[in-house]
Design an enzyme around this catalytic site. Structure first.
Site, PDB file in Angstrom:
ATOM      1  N   ASP A  51       0.932  -1.394  -0.174  1.00 12.10           N
ATOM      2  CA  ASP A  51       0.124   0.232   0.103  1.00 12.10           C
ATOM      3  C   ASP A  51       1.014   1.133  -0.048  1.00 12.10           C
ATOM      4  O   ASP A  51       1.284   1.701   0.894  1.00 12.10           O
ATOM      5  CB  ASP A  51      -0.825  -0.067   1.376  1.00 12.10           C
ATOM      6  CG  ASP A  51      -1.624   1.183   1.297  1.00 12.10           C
ATOM      7  OD1 ASP A  51      -1.746   2.103   0.355  1.00 12.10           O
ATOM      8  OD2 ASP A  51      -2.502   1.410   2.500  1.00 12.10           O
ATOM      9  N   GLU A 130      30.890  10.730   6.662  1.00 11.41           N
ATOM     10  CA  GLU A 130      31.482   9.990   7.905  1.00 11.41           C
ATOM     11  C   GLU A 130      30.516  10.416   8.894  1.00 11.41           C
ATOM     12  O   GLU A 130      30.394  11.795   9.635  1.00 11.41           O
ATOM     13  CB  GLU A 130      32.582  11.096   8.579  1.00 11.41           C
ATOM     14  CG  GLU A 130      33.828  10.818   7.429  1.00 11.41           C
ATOM     15  CD  GLU A 130      35.188  11.954   7.505  1.00 11.41           C
ATOM     16  OE1 GLU A 130      34.719  12.916   8.405  1.00 11.41           O
ATOM     17  OE2 GLU A 130      35.975  11.719   7.092  1.00 11.41           O
ATOM     18  N   GLU A 132      28.090  11.043  12.178  1.00 15.23           N
ATOM     19  CA  GLU A 132      28.202  11.270  13.795  1.00 15.23           C
ATOM     20  C   GLU A 132      26.706  11.031  14.265  1.00 15.23           C
ATOM     21  O   GLU A 132      25.788  11.311  13.697  1.00 15.23           O
ATOM     22  CB  GLU A 132      28.534  12.462  13.994  1.00 15.23           C
ATOM     23  CG  GLU A 132      30.093  12.858  13.397  1.00 15.23           C
ATOM     24  CD  GLU A 132      30.366  14.350  13.536  1.00 15.23           C
ATOM     25  OE1 GLU A 132      31.813  14.610  13.492  1.00 15.23           O
ATOM     26  OE2 GLU A 132      29.867  15.258  13.777  1.00 15.23           O
ATOM     27  N   GLU A 212      33.548  11.184  19.438  1.00 16.25           N
ATOM     28  CA  GLU A 212      33.486  12.411  18.963  1.00 16.25           C
ATOM     29  C   GLU A 212      33.579  13.560  20.128  1.00 16.25           C
ATOM     30  O   GLU A 212      33.655  13.379  21.155  1.00 16.25           O
ATOM     31  CB  GLU A 212      32.309  12.867  17.955  1.00 16.25           C
ATOM     32  CG  GLU A 212      32.615  12.731  16.401  1.00 16.25           C
ATOM     33  CD  GLU A 212      33.512  13.686  16.226  1.00 16.25           C
ATOM     34  OE1 GLU A 212      33.820  14.802  16.799  1.00 16.25           O
ATOM     35  OE2 GLU A 212      34.373  13.428  15.202  1.00 16.25           O
ATOM     36  N   GLU A 220      31.667   8.806  16.292  1.00 15.65           N
ATOM     37  CA  GLU A 220      31.716   8.476  14.744  1.00 15.65           C
ATOM     38  C   GLU A 220      32.250   7.267  14.295  1.00 15.65           C
ATOM     39  O   GLU A 220      33.085   6.666  14.880  1.00 15.65           O
ATOM     40  CB  GLU A 220      32.706   9.655  14.393  1.00 15.65           C
ATOM     41  CG  GLU A 220      32.695   9.645  12.739  1.00 15.65           C
ATOM     42  CD  GLU A 220      33.585  10.654  12.255  1.00 15.65           C
ATOM     43  OE1 GLU A 220      34.629  11.003  11.526  1.00 15.65           O
ATOM     44  OE2 GLU A 220      33.508  12.081  13.016  1.00 15.65           O
ATOM     45  N   HIS A 269      30.142  14.822   7.389  1.00 12.45           N
ATOM     46  CA  HIS A 269      31.269  15.359   6.234  1.00 12.45           C
ATOM     47  C   HIS A 269      31.342  14.155   5.312  1.00 12.45           C
ATOM     48  O   HIS A 269      31.419  13.013   5.446  1.00 12.45           O
ATOM     49  CB  HIS A 269      32.577  15.408   6.953  1.00 12.45           C
ATOM     50  CG  HIS A 269      32.511  16.310   8.111  1.00 12.45           C
ATOM     51  ND1 HIS A 269      33.549  16.133   8.983  1.00 12.45           N
ATOM     52  CD2 HIS A 269      31.855  17.380   8.424  1.00 12.45           C
ATOM     53  CE1 HIS A 269      33.301  17.188  10.127  1.00 12.45           C
ATOM     54  NE2 HIS A 269      32.449  17.787   9.841  1.00 12.45           N
ATOM     55  N   ARG A 339      38.699  23.842   8.470  1.00 16.11           N
ATOM     56  CA  ARG A 339      37.628  23.065   8.809  1.00 16.11           C
ATOM     57  C   ARG A 339      36.349  23.929   9.112  1.00 16.11           C
ATOM     58  O   ARG A 339      35.206  23.356   9.365  1.00 16.11           O
ATOM     59  CB  ARG A 339      37.683  21.932   9.984  1.00 16.11           C
ATOM     60  CG  ARG A 339      38.475  20.749   9.635  1.00 16.11           C
ATOM     61  CD  ARG A 339      38.879  19.937  10.899  1.00 16.11           C
ATOM     62  NE  ARG A 339      39.197  18.647  10.473  1.00 16.11           N
ATOM     63  CZ  ARG A 339      40.287  18.358   9.948  1.00 16.11           C
ATOM     64  NH1 ARG A 339      41.231  19.188   9.751  1.00 16.11           N
ATOM     65  NH2 ARG A 339      40.482  16.886   9.904  1.00 16.11           N
ATOM     66  N   GLU A 358      35.626  17.170   0.451  1.00 15.72           N
ATOM     67  CA  GLU A 358      34.915  16.899   1.547  1.00 15.72           C
ATOM     68  C   GLU A 358      34.050  18.193   1.839  1.00 15.72           C
ATOM     69  O   GLU A 358      34.227  19.390   2.096  1.00 15.72           O
ATOM     70  CB  GLU A 358      35.783  16.705   2.862  1.00 15.72           C
ATOM     71  CG  GLU A 358      35.081  16.473   3.997  1.00 15.72           C
ATOM     72  CD  GLU A 358      35.980  16.531   5.030  1.00 15.72           C
ATOM     73  OE1 GLU A 358      35.615  15.975   6.252  1.00 15.72           O
ATOM     74  OE2 GLU A 358      36.914  17.431   5.191  1.00 15.72           O
ATOM     75  N   ARG A 360      31.411  19.490   4.167  1.00 18.02           N
ATOM     76  CA  ARG A 360      31.184  19.456   5.622  1.00 18.02           C
ATOM     77  C   ARG A 360      30.009  19.753   6.102  1.00 18.02           C
ATOM     78  O   ARG A 360      29.443  19.899   7.317  1.00 18.02           O
ATOM     79  CB  ARG A 360      32.342  20.104   6.142  1.00 18.02           C
ATOM     80  CG  ARG A 360      33.787  19.652   5.854  1.00 18.02           C
ATOM     81  CD  ARG A 360      34.954  20.762   6.548  1.00 18.02           C
ATOM     82  NE  ARG A 360      34.730  20.738   7.716  1.00 18.02           N
ATOM     83  CZ  ARG A 360      35.237  19.613   8.690  1.00 18.02           C
ATOM     84  NH1 ARG A 360      35.851  18.732   8.212  1.00 18.02           N
ATOM     85  NH2 ARG A 360      35.002  19.777  10.172  1.00 18.02           N
TER      86      ARG A 360
END
Length: 470
Positions: A51, A130, A132, A212, A220, A269, A339, A358, A360
């Site tokens: 359904d 990655e 967390e 973390e 993580e 990330h 970062r 990457e 983030r």
């Protein structure tokens, strides 16, 4: 694995039950179980009915019949059922037209990869997320007409140094002090190892696990990169396994990006690289050792980041994490090591095979199939249209003036802003019919009607602190 090999796999593991799984629009697995003798090889072509009107964001009740077509290549022995059970992931089709369903997230991921190949730019998109998450001992919450509250607790919580624990041994990671401590401060090593080994048993390669930054069990576990569609499947298994291993040990896990006030939120990330004919395309002699292709890819992702975040940071709670001036990467710029930039280029290795971007900003509340696909489409648009990524942000943002930071675009300040960005900027997503207008319109309307408006209508507990005695 073929359909015939699927049944041989069931027999090898003495499985008498099959568990069919598929992702709804928001990225939650749905499932239904069948005795193995009710299926045969034809089931993998004919499918099984369900359904569709009971699945979030899918069909109306007047056209609710849908078919799930199991993909035998995804078969795994399920780690959590008491009786041996083989799990298999399904694709969704319309029973009348036999066409793939346009709102099936897995179908969108498959189309994104097909579009990649059609461009001739590359033939493989590797994704490495990655995620967390927080491991709590208890969570309580309620929301009704006269009351609204939440409470989470953890034996690791910094607020519990004075709690009566018979005895309280005092090893509690401080707020923002949870990154990389050994035991006894890190109490979850064995639990994360159990999660890791369970992930490995279903074929997911793991690179590392660790505590973390946050107090109260923030953790993580990093998956090794895999092709986009496969990583979409892996991410579904990831959430399923992490939550169920925790539950088996009397714990509860949340992928909610910001469950704690004044501590780090949980991001995801996400690393992306493009390859063709077995060769990486992102290594070169440009900034941070990148090729022109990689820099244009970054340009596309930065250009479309605000709309990508409607899928990559898709909850109102996501924007409790993405707040300027704190730890989250809200500056839409690239950097080789910084970062605080939205896109970082890891510099751990000069090997061209290791070159990647990457992103983030995303968080693990997302639907991986949709989020990874949106990232890829933005990257391809940057390459096709030669979008300049702009100047890198290689300075400490906390040493920059507001005027200097104003030169960089920022992530949306709310889910509403992200949805508005998606409505204004989605032509790159609909190339090759990867995302359809119907899917985008449904996503926006669902989010507004079921998340944005209900939250806007409710008083917030902190408003009582601010305004009750005015």
């Amino acid at each position: 694995m073929t359909a015939k090999e699927f049944f041989e796999f069931c027999k090898k593991h003495n499985a008498e039950m099959i568990d069919l799984k598929f992702a709804d629009m928001l990225g939650t697995w749905q499932h239904c179980s069948f005795p193995v003798e009710t299926w045969d090889e034809a089931t993998f072509e004919e499918g099984v009915g369900f359904d569709g009107s009971s699945i979030r964001g899918w069909k109306g009740i007047h056209q609710s019949d849908m078919l799930a077509i199991p993909d035998p290549s995804t078969a795994q022995l399920d780690p959590f059922f008491r009786e041996p059970t083989v799990s298999v992931i399904a694709d969704i089709i319309d029973p009348i037209t036999r066409d793939p369903y346009s709102r099936d997230p897995r179908h969108i991921a498959r189309k994104a990869n097909e579009y990649l190949v059609s461009t001739g730019i590359a033939d493989t998109c590797y994704i490495g997320p990655e995620p967390e998450f927080f491991i709590f001992d208890e969570v309580r919450y309620e929301q009704n007409q006269h009351r609204g509250f939440y409470e989470v607790d953890s034996v690791e919580g910094a607020w519990n140094t004075a709690r009566f624990e018979e005895p309280n041994l005092g090893y509690k990671p401080s707020f923002k002090g949870g990154y990389f401590p050994v035991s006894p401060t890190d109490t979850y090593h064995d639990l994360r190892s159990e999660m890791t080994n369970t992930l490995r048993r279903v074929g997911i390669r793991i690179e590392a696990h660790h505590h973390e930054v946050g107090t109260a069990g923030q953790s993580e576990i990093d998956m090794a990169y895999a092709p986009l569609l496969q990583m979409g499947d892996h991410f579904m298994w990831y959430k399923y396994i992490i939550k169920n291993v925790a539950r088996r040990q009397g714990k509860t896990v949340t992928f909610m990006p910001k469950p704690l006030f004044e501590d780090n939120g949980s991001g995801m990330h996400t690393h992306l690289s493009l390859w063709k004919d077995g060769k990486p395309l992102f290594g070169g002699s440009g900034y941070a050792g990148l090729s022109e292709t990689a820099l244009l890819a970054i340009g596309g992702l930065l250009h479309h980041a605000r709309s990508v975040l409607a899928f990559a940071a898709p909850t109102s709670n996501s924007y409790r994490r993405l707040v300027p001036g704190f730890e989250a990467p809200v500056n839409l710029a690239m950097s080789q090591r910084n970062r605080s930039a939205a896109i970082r280029i890891p510099m751990y290795s000069a090997n061209p095979k290791a070159k990647r971007l990457e992103f983030r900003c995303p968080d693990p509340s997302c639907n991986g199939y949709l989020m990874f696909s949106a990232m890829l489409m933005a990257v391809l648009d940057g390459i096709e249209n030669k979008i300049d990524p702009g100047e890198p942000l290689d300075r400490d943002i906390y040493e920059m003036t507001p005027e200097e930071l104003a030169g960089y675009a920022h992530t949306p300040g709310s889910l509403t802003e992200a949805l508005d960005a998606l409505q204004a900027d989605h032509a790159y997503l609909t190339k090759g019919d990867v995302f359809t207008d119907d899917l985008i319109e449904t996503w926006v309307s669902y989010k507004v009607e079921n998340e944005v408006d209900p939250l806007r209508l409710r008083p917030h507990p902190y408003e009582f602190h601010l305004y009750y005695d005015n």
